[in-house]
Design a protein around this motif. Structure first.
Motif, PDB file in Angstrom:
ATOM      1  N   HIS A  37       8.985 -11.711  14.054  1.00  0.00           N
ATOM      2  CA  HIS A  37      10.014 -11.151  13.176  1.00  0.00           C
ATOM      3  C   HIS A  37       9.381 -10.882  11.816  1.00  0.00           C
ATOM      4  CE1 HIS A  37      13.784 -10.532  11.087  1.00  0.00           C
ATOM      5  NE2 HIS A  37      13.380 -11.403  10.185  1.00  0.00           N
ATOM      6  N   LEU A  38       9.695  -9.733  11.237  1.00  0.00           N
ATOM      7  CA  LEU A  38       9.125  -9.371   9.952  1.00  0.00           C
ATOM      8  C   LEU A  38      10.195  -9.317   8.876  1.00  0.00           C
ATOM      9  CD1 LEU A  38       6.732  -6.482  11.063  1.00  0.00           C
ATOM     10  CD2 LEU A  38       6.173  -8.899  10.709  1.00  0.00           C
ATOM     11  N   SER A  86       0.819  -1.222   0.000  1.00  0.00           N
ATOM     12  CA  SER A  86       0.000   0.000   0.000  1.00  0.00           C
ATOM     13  C   SER A  86       0.852   1.271   0.000  1.00  0.00           C
ATOM     14  CB  SER A  86      -0.925   0.010   1.232  1.00  0.00           C
ATOM     15  OG  SER A  86      -1.775  -1.120   1.226  1.00  0.00           O
ATOM     16  N   GLY A  87       2.174   1.097  -0.063  1.00  0.00           N
ATOM     17  CA  GLY A  87       3.053   2.249  -0.141  1.00  0.00           C
ATOM     18  C   GLY A  87       3.740   2.628   1.153  1.00  0.00           C
ATOM     19  N   ILE A  88       3.584   1.802   2.201  1.00  0.00           N
ATOM     20  CA  ILE A  88       4.220   2.083   3.488  1.00  0.00           C
ATOM     21  C   ILE A  88       5.726   1.861   3.378  1.00  0.00           C
ATOM     22  CG2 ILE A  88       4.442   1.292   5.871  1.00  0.00           C
ATOM     23  CD1 ILE A  88       1.940   2.993   5.296  1.00  0.00           C
ATOM     24  N   LEU A  89       6.511   2.795   3.952  1.00  0.00           N
ATOM     25  CA  LEU A  89       7.971   2.713   3.898  1.00  0.00           C
ATOM     26  C   LEU A  89       8.603   2.441   5.257  1.00  0.00           C
ATOM     27  CD1 LEU A  89       8.630   5.777   1.564  1.00  0.00           C
ATOM     28  CD2 LEU A  89       8.531   3.362   0.921  1.00  0.00           C
ATOM     29  N   ALA A  90       7.827   2.618   6.337  1.00  0.00           N
ATOM     30  CA  ALA A  90       8.340   2.400   7.688  1.00  0.00           C
ATOM     31  C   ALA A  90       7.257   1.735   8.522  1.00  0.00           C
ATOM     32  CB  ALA A  90       8.771   3.716   8.332  1.00  0.00           C
ATOM     33  N   VAL A  91       7.648   0.707   9.283  1.00  0.00           N
ATOM     34  CA  VAL A  91       6.691  -0.084  10.059  1.00  0.00           C
ATOM     35  C   VAL A  91       7.080  -0.050  11.532  1.00  0.00           C
ATOM     36  CG1 VAL A  91       5.744  -2.390  10.462  1.00  0.00           C
ATOM     37  CG2 VAL A  91       6.200  -1.613   8.119  1.00  0.00           C
ATOM     38  N   TRP A  92       6.115   0.265  12.371  1.00  0.00           N
ATOM     39  CA  TRP A  92       6.288   0.228  13.832  1.00  0.00           C
ATOM     40  C   TRP A  92       5.551  -1.012  14.305  1.00  0.00           C
ATOM     41  CZ3 TRP A  92       4.485   4.629  17.666  1.00  0.00           C
ATOM     42  CH2 TRP A  92       5.158   4.464  18.889  1.00  0.00           C
ATOM     43  N   ASN A  93       6.294  -2.038  14.679  1.00  0.00           N
ATOM     44  CA  ASN A  93       5.714  -3.353  14.936  1.00  0.00           C
ATOM     45  C   ASN A  93       5.594  -3.664  16.424  1.00  0.00           C
ATOM     46  OD1 ASN A  93       4.849  -6.055  14.579  1.00  0.00           O
ATOM     47  ND2 ASN A  93       6.956  -6.757  14.746  1.00  0.00           N
ATOM     48  N   ALA A 112      11.603  -9.801  29.759  1.00  0.00           N
ATOM     49  CA  ALA A 112      12.709 -10.702  30.062  1.00  0.00           C
ATOM     50  C   ALA A 112      13.859  -9.938  30.713  1.00  0.00           C
ATOM     51  CB  ALA A 112      13.186 -11.402  28.789  1.00  0.00           C
ATOM     52  N   LEU A 113      14.136  -8.727  30.210  1.00  0.00           N
ATOM     53  CA  LEU A 113      15.199  -7.913  30.785  1.00  0.00           C
ATOM     54  C   LEU A 113      14.859  -7.495  32.216  1.00  0.00           C
ATOM     55  CD1 LEU A 113      16.032  -5.647  27.713  1.00  0.00           C
ATOM     56  CD2 LEU A 113      17.456  -7.460  28.653  1.00  0.00           C
ATOM     57  N   ASN A 171       9.151  -4.989  21.244  1.00  0.00           N
ATOM     58  CA  ASN A 171       8.934  -6.353  21.705  1.00  0.00           C
ATOM     59  C   ASN A 171       8.783  -6.378  23.225  1.00  0.00           C
ATOM     60  OD1 ASN A 171       9.147  -9.135  22.396  1.00  0.00           O
ATOM     61  ND2 ASN A 171      10.147  -9.514  20.417  1.00  0.00           N
ATOM     62  N   MET A 172       7.555  -6.487  23.700  1.00  0.00           N
ATOM     63  CA  MET A 172       7.294  -6.484  25.130  1.00  0.00           C
ATOM     64  C   MET A 172       7.863  -7.727  25.810  1.00  0.00           C
ATOM     65  SD  MET A 172       3.509  -4.749  25.397  1.00  0.00           S
ATOM     66  CE  MET A 172       2.841  -5.415  23.871  1.00  0.00           C
TER      67      MET A 172
END
Length: 211
Positions: free
Chosen positions: A179-180, A167-174, A198-199, A192-193
């Motif tokens: 893993h993408l 759809s034209g997205i250039l940046a993803v906030w996941n 874990a930390l 990544n919660m």
């Protein structure tokens, strides 16, 4: 964002400097790298080098004019140039992000949410409508959106990511625990919660093991 190049470590620290400066905006006209370092528990040499990479206005023994440094950091980080985004996955987490009114101060403007559940179609969350996934490509292209936020279960994240890129997205906030895989030129920022927890858990184990 400015076209100056800085390290990833510097880029990760700059928002903390800006947040501190904004919170103390009434405390004097000038601020030094040492002031910022002391407040944030950082090395003053590191802070001085970070600020020098984005500003040339600092003066020895005087420091920076606080208001000018705030403007420079905002410009460098792109906070003064709002970027539109869409969110996919309008469950509890997605709706919480749609409701959050603090994003505009960081240059992020979420225009709408998208979901596969018919029960959510045309629902509004803080003035932002939720649309069916079929409308995603046309909406992104029509509005010129280049940021996509993913808040779906992990097993659906890659498919959603692919749709966003198509759809034209250039940046993803996941925010999904997955893993993408993306083509070259597409940026993915993972929140990544599971890793964060874990930390935290590991830190508590170390603390209690020494008692």
């Amino acid at each position: 964002m400015s076209d100056r190049c800085v390290s990833k470590q510097t880029l990760q620290r700059l928002p903390a400097y800006l947040s501190f400066l904004r919170s103390k905006s009434a405390e004097g006209k000038h601020v030094s790298a040492t002031n910022i370092a002391d407040a944030l528990g950082l090395n003053d040499v590191v802070v001085r080098k970070d600020l020098a990479s984005v500003s040339s206005l600092g003066r020895p023994k005087v420091g920076y004019v606080r208001a000018e440094l705030i403007r420079e950091l905002e410009a460098f980080l792109g906070y003064d140039n709002s970027q539109d985004a869409v969110l996919v996955g309008a469950g509890k987490l997605g709706q919480a992000l749609l409701s959050y009114d603090g994003f505009p101060q960081y240059g992020l403007n979420i225009l709408a949410g998208f979901d596969r559940s018919p029960a959510l179609y045309d629902k509004e969350v803080s003035g932002k409508k939720i649309f069916p996934m079929e409308k995603l490509p046309d909406f992104c292209r029509r509005e010129g959106v280049h940021i996509g936020i993913i808040t779906v279960p992990g097993e659906y994240a890659q498919g959603v990511c692919d749709q966003l890129i198509d759809s034209g997205i250039l940046a993803v906030w996941n925010f999904a625990n997955a893993h993408l895989s993306v083509p070259e030129g597409i940026l993915v920022q993972h929140e990544n919660m599971a890793v964060s927890l874990a930390l935290l858990s590991n830190h508590l184990k170390e603390v209690f093991s020494t008692k």
